[in-house]
Design an enzyme around this catalytic site. Structure first.
Site, PDB file in Angstrom:
ATOM      1  N   LYS A 164      39.753  51.315  42.461  1.00 24.17           N
ATOM      2  CA  LYS A 164      39.810  50.162  43.092  1.00 24.17           C
ATOM      3  C   LYS A 164      40.716  49.395  42.992  1.00 24.17           C
ATOM      4  O   LYS A 164      41.235  48.828  42.011  1.00 24.17           O
ATOM      5  CB  LYS A 164      38.671  49.424  42.130  1.00 24.17           C
ATOM      6  CG  LYS A 164      38.916  48.242  41.423  1.00 24.17           C
ATOM      7  CD  LYS A 164      38.857  47.085  43.751  1.00 24.17           C
ATOM      8  CE  LYS A 164      38.976  45.442  43.063  1.00 24.17           C
ATOM      9  NZ  LYS A 164      40.142  45.260  43.304  1.00 24.17           N
ATOM     10  N   PRO A 165      40.961  49.513  44.182  1.00 29.48           N
ATOM     11  CA  PRO A 165      42.687  49.608  44.610  1.00 29.48           C
ATOM     12  C   PRO A 165      42.587  47.606  44.283  1.00 29.48           C
ATOM     13  O   PRO A 165      41.503  46.958  44.878  1.00 29.48           O
ATOM     14  CB  PRO A 165      43.328  50.053  45.394  1.00 29.48           C
ATOM     15  CG  PRO A 165      42.087  49.769  46.478  1.00 29.48           C
ATOM     16  CD  PRO A 165      41.098  50.063  45.856  1.00 29.48           C
ATOM     17  N   ALA A 166      43.888  47.153  43.598  1.00 38.95           N
ATOM     18  CA  ALA A 166      44.149  45.742  44.244  1.00 38.95           C
ATOM     19  C   ALA A 166      44.115  44.753  45.310  1.00 38.95           C
ATOM     20  O   ALA A 166      44.174  45.581  46.526  1.00 38.95           O
ATOM     21  CB  ALA A 166      45.411  45.402  43.942  1.00 38.95           C
TER      22      ALA A 166
ATOM     23  N   GLU B 291      47.335  50.356  30.912  1.00 39.47           N
ATOM     24  CA  GLU B 291      49.221  50.018  30.712  1.00 39.47           C
ATOM     25  C   GLU B 291      49.027  48.605  31.205  1.00 39.47           C
ATOM     26  O   GLU B 291      49.380  48.092  32.351  1.00 39.47           O
ATOM     27  CB  GLU B 291      49.859  51.255  32.081  1.00 39.47           C
ATOM     28  CG  GLU B 291      51.202  51.120  31.911  1.00 39.47           C
ATOM     29  CD  GLU B 291      51.993  50.210  33.030  1.00 39.47           C
ATOM     30  OE1 GLU B 291      52.142  49.133  32.323  1.00 39.47           O
ATOM     31  OE2 GLU B 291      51.576  51.263  33.871  1.00 39.47           O
TER      32      GLU B 291
ATOM     33  N   GLY C 281      47.639  46.750  35.089  1.00 39.63           N
ATOM     34  CA  GLY C 281      48.083  45.145  34.655  1.00 39.63           C
ATOM     35  C   GLY C 281      48.680  44.157  33.734  1.00 39.63           C
ATOM     36  O   GLY C 281      48.930  44.816  33.084  1.00 39.63           O
ATOM     37  N   SER C 282      47.784  43.225  33.763  1.00 39.04           N
ATOM     38  CA  SER C 282      48.438  42.326  32.874  1.00 39.04           C
ATOM     39  C   SER C 282      47.970  42.697  31.479  1.00 39.04           C
ATOM     40  O   SER C 282      46.500  42.994  31.324  1.00 39.04           O
ATOM     41  CB  SER C 282      47.784  40.790  33.425  1.00 39.04           C
ATOM     42  OG  SER C 282      46.341  40.734  32.818  1.00 39.04           O
ATOM     43  N   THR C 283      47.992  42.539  30.544  1.00 40.88           N
ATOM     44  CA  THR C 283      47.561  42.608  28.846  1.00 40.88           C
ATOM     45  C   THR C 283      46.569  41.506  28.797  1.00 40.88           C
ATOM     46  O   THR C 283      45.281  41.579  28.267  1.00 40.88           O
ATOM     47  CB  THR C 283      48.299  41.883  27.691  1.00 40.88           C
ATOM     48  OG1 THR C 283      49.807  42.974  28.166  1.00 40.88           O
ATOM     49  CG2 THR C 283      48.352  41.832  26.470  1.00 40.88           C
TER      50      THR C 283
ATOM     51  N   CYS D   4      55.755  45.932  35.588  1.00 40.27           N
ATOM     52  CA  CYS D   4      55.391  45.840  34.128  1.00 40.27           C
ATOM     53  C   CYS D   4      57.453  46.481  33.343  1.00 40.27           C
ATOM     54  O   CYS D   4      56.974  45.687  31.978  1.00 40.27           O
ATOM     55  CB  CYS D   4      54.939  47.121  33.855  1.00 40.27           C
ATOM     56  SG  CYS D   4      53.064  46.726  34.275  1.00 40.27           S
TER      57      CYS D   4
ATOM     58  N   ARG E  45      49.862  58.322  39.193  1.00 37.12           N
ATOM     59  CA  ARG E  45      49.649  58.914  37.604  1.00 37.12           C
ATOM     60  C   ARG E  45      48.698  58.620  37.081  1.00 37.12           C
ATOM     61  O   ARG E  45      48.183  59.371  36.449  1.00 37.12           O
ATOM     62  CB  ARG E  45      50.780  58.284  37.815  1.00 37.12           C
ATOM     63  CG  ARG E  45      51.564  58.154  36.268  1.00 37.12           C
ATOM     64  CD  ARG E  45      52.045  56.576  36.281  1.00 37.12           C
ATOM     65  NE  ARG E  45      51.538  55.832  35.327  1.00 37.12           N
ATOM     66  CZ  ARG E  45      53.116  54.549  35.273  1.00 37.12           C
ATOM     67  NH1 ARG E  45      54.255  54.673  35.802  1.00 37.12           N
ATOM     68  NH2 ARG E  45      52.564  53.765  34.781  1.00 37.12           N
TER      69      ARG E  45
ATOM     70  N   GLY F 227      43.641  43.209  30.654  1.00 34.00           N
ATOM     71  CA  GLY F 227      43.241  45.003  29.719  1.00 34.00           C
ATOM     72  C   GLY F 227      42.220  44.384  28.664  1.00 34.00           C
ATOM     73  O   GLY F 227      41.678  44.992  28.024  1.00 34.00           O
TER      74      GLY F 227
HETATM   75  C1  SIN Z   1      54.651  49.418  36.187  1.00 38.14           C
HETATM   76  O1  SIN Z   1      55.418  48.073  37.216  1.00 38.14           O
HETATM   77  O2  SIN Z   1      52.937  49.348  35.874  1.00 38.14           O
HETATM   78  C2  SIN Z   1      54.412  50.735  36.942  1.00 38.14           C
HETATM   79  C3  SIN Z   1      56.366  50.850  36.888  1.00 38.14           C
HETATM   80  C4  SIN Z   1      56.946  52.201  37.204  1.00 38.14           C
HETATM   81  O3  SIN Z   1      56.358  52.678  37.103  1.00 38.14           O
HETATM   82  O4  SIN Z   1      57.858  52.696  36.333  1.00 38.14           O
END
Ligand code: SIN
Length: 513
Positions: free
Chosen positions: A198-200, A276, A254-256, A310, A183, A259
């Protein structure tokens, strides 16, 4: 319970591991920078675990700030030529990548299930979902144009050009190891940007497999770079991405809490940000709802990825006229439909939580609620017979404001149902949080549908629908759920600077408008 000691090795024994039995039969235990598969400069590695049983799947480089700088330099050098490619060339590259991602979907899904724990069916759905962003942006790449403006004075031409911002840094989460990269990388590469991913630390192998396919698709060296680090080095790696002036946009999911930290760190170089963040989604069921539809939506929206998304519904508000019936039906479906286990096994619908940290958060929230008087309808415990990280699907009612779970985002398989009287009450409660990513509601009253959709304080609303994500939609939140949009044509705008060009003294330029 197994202990995830961050075992750091300084010798490199293997560079590939057998992970699937299909066409993509091995994957690299190396990072991908400037078109080369490399280890960390100091040769350190860290283990990646299968959350189902705690077994080590493999090791990847434990990279640090200097490794990160090298990847950023590579992306920056590569940008100088990649920016000159035509939209058609970028579209073709994305299309080739998409074709390979589709061809290797089953392998990617297997890798994803092994490192994330979600069921194979959910992994397949994620791969389809992620691939759809690459396909979408292969198409969008050729539809972006600038503007020719009507000048307010004579003999002047005014243009708006859209130019790629430059190097994009991506910090991506473990809950959607493939789709969140797709995305972000889709629109960035379509726009002419290059990237450092940088993936988790929990789920780097899917990202590395994607990079391998991008290389095969023909992306030039340095356009896509994947660096790996565990939580131990993530802070310094993140700091480097945020503070390095060569990176012009950071996109983070990730988390607020994290972020906000990255937001601050990016201020020093005034980067573009796409964030996001946390959701804490309300899910409102009105008296007029189709209850079977509402329960089906609740199952999908709450238990997708074992509640670790999320956009998971986090707070159910059910109107008093249908409260008992909804709760009863929901409970029945939780008990009869969810089958926990190893996601690679036939019939398994849900896997474990990703790690001990996540498990502890969920356990503590439920224990606190039950201790303070919440009613437990099912679950409420770790299922150690299945593995150390399996938490039973849980349903709670009688939750009050004194309980920690009342306002916190759970990120686990726990549904909390509250009863409400009026539409105003529901909206007040739904909106009474500092975040606003997704919200859902069920109603067959058309006036109510428009009213509530407009009043819910979120970036995305599902009306009579629990699964709303797709490449065509503009994904993103309001309030502390973040900045910017991903997916849709808007997702690509994040990766462009608009340059205004004013050409004066052009004879007769306004003669014909
Ligand atoms: C997310 O949990 O960050 C993404 C979920 C989604 O794209 O539906």
């Amino acid at each position: 319970m197994f202990s995830r000691i961050l075992e750091v090795k300084h010798s490199f024994i293997r560079t590939t591991i057998p992970i699937t039995n299909r066409s993509m039969s091995t994957i690299k235990e190396l990072a991908f920078v400037n078109g080369k598969w490399i280890s960390a400069k100091n040769k350190a590695t860290f283990p990646v675990y299968n959350p189902v049983d705690g077994q080590i799947i493999g090791h990847v480089p434990e990279m640090d700030a200097s490794d990160t700088r090298e990847a950023i330099d590579a992306a920056h050098d590569s940008f100088q030529s990649y920016r000159k490619t035509t939209a058609k060339e970028r579209s073709d590259l994305l299309r080739s990548w998409y074709n390979l991602l589709v061809k290797h979907s089953e392998d990617l899904a297997t890798i994803l299930t092994k490192e994330n724990g979600k069921s194979l069916n959910e992994s397949r759905a994620e791969i389809r979902y992620g691939n759809s962003f690459i396909e979408w942006y292969a198409e969008e790449a050729r539809r972006v144009n600038g503007e020719v403006l009507q000048a307010p004075v004579r003999n002047r031409e005014m243009l708006l050009l859209k130019q790629p911002v430059g190097v994009a840094g991506f910090i991506t989460p473990w809950n959607f190891p493939q789709a969140m990269i797709a995305r972000k990388a889709g629109p960035a590469l379509a726009a002419g940007c290059t990237c450092v991913v940088k993936p988790a630390g929990d789920t780097p192998f899917t990202a590395l497999a994607m990079a391998e396919l991008a290389e095969k698709a023909g992306f030039p060296p340095g356009t896509i770079n994947v660096i790996t680090s565990s939580v131990t080095n993530s802070v310094e790696v993140g700091k480097e991405i945020c503070s390095n002036p060569k990176v012009r946009i950071l996109s983070f999911t990730g988390s607020t809490q994290v972020g906000k930290l990255l937001y601050k760190q990016c201020a020093s170089t005034m980067k573009r940000l796409s964030l996001e963040l946390g959701g804490n989604a309300p899910y409102v069921v009105f008296n007029s709802a189709d209850l079977d539809l509402a329960v089906a939506g609740a199952m999908a929206s709450k238990f997708r990825n074992t509640g670790q998304t999320c956009v998971s519904s986090n707070r159910f508000f059910v109107q008093e006229g249908v409260f008992e019936k909804f709760t009863e039906k929901f409970l029945e479906r939780i008990n009869s439909e969810i089958k926990l286990g190893d996601g690679l096994k036939e019939g398994v619908t849900n896997g474990p939580l990703i790690n001990e940290n996540q498990l502890q958060i969920v356990k503590d929230l439920v224990e606190d609620a039950v201790k303070k008087g919440a009613k437990l309808h099912c679950g409420g415990k770790v299922l150690e017979n299945l593995g150390p990280l399996f938490y039973a699907p849980t349903l709670l009612t009688d939750v009050t404001k004194e309980m920690d779970i009342y306002k916190r985002e759970i990120f686990g398989p726990v549904a909390v149902i509250h009863k409400f009287k009026s539409e105003d009450d529901a909206l007040r409660e739904a909106n009474d949080v500092n975040v606003g990513l997704a919200g859902y509601f069920y109603s067959r009253d058309i006036s109510q549908v428009f009213r509530v959709a407009r009043k819910m304080e979120v970036g995305m609303v599902g009306v009579n629908e629990g699964l709303i994500s797709c490449a065509e939609a503009a994904f993103g939140g309001i309030k502390e759920s973040g900045l910017g949009r991903e997916g849709s044509s808007h997702g690509m705008e994040e990766y462009f600077d608009i340059k205004y060009v004013c050409i004066g003294n052009v004879e007769n330029s306004n003669f014909i408008n």
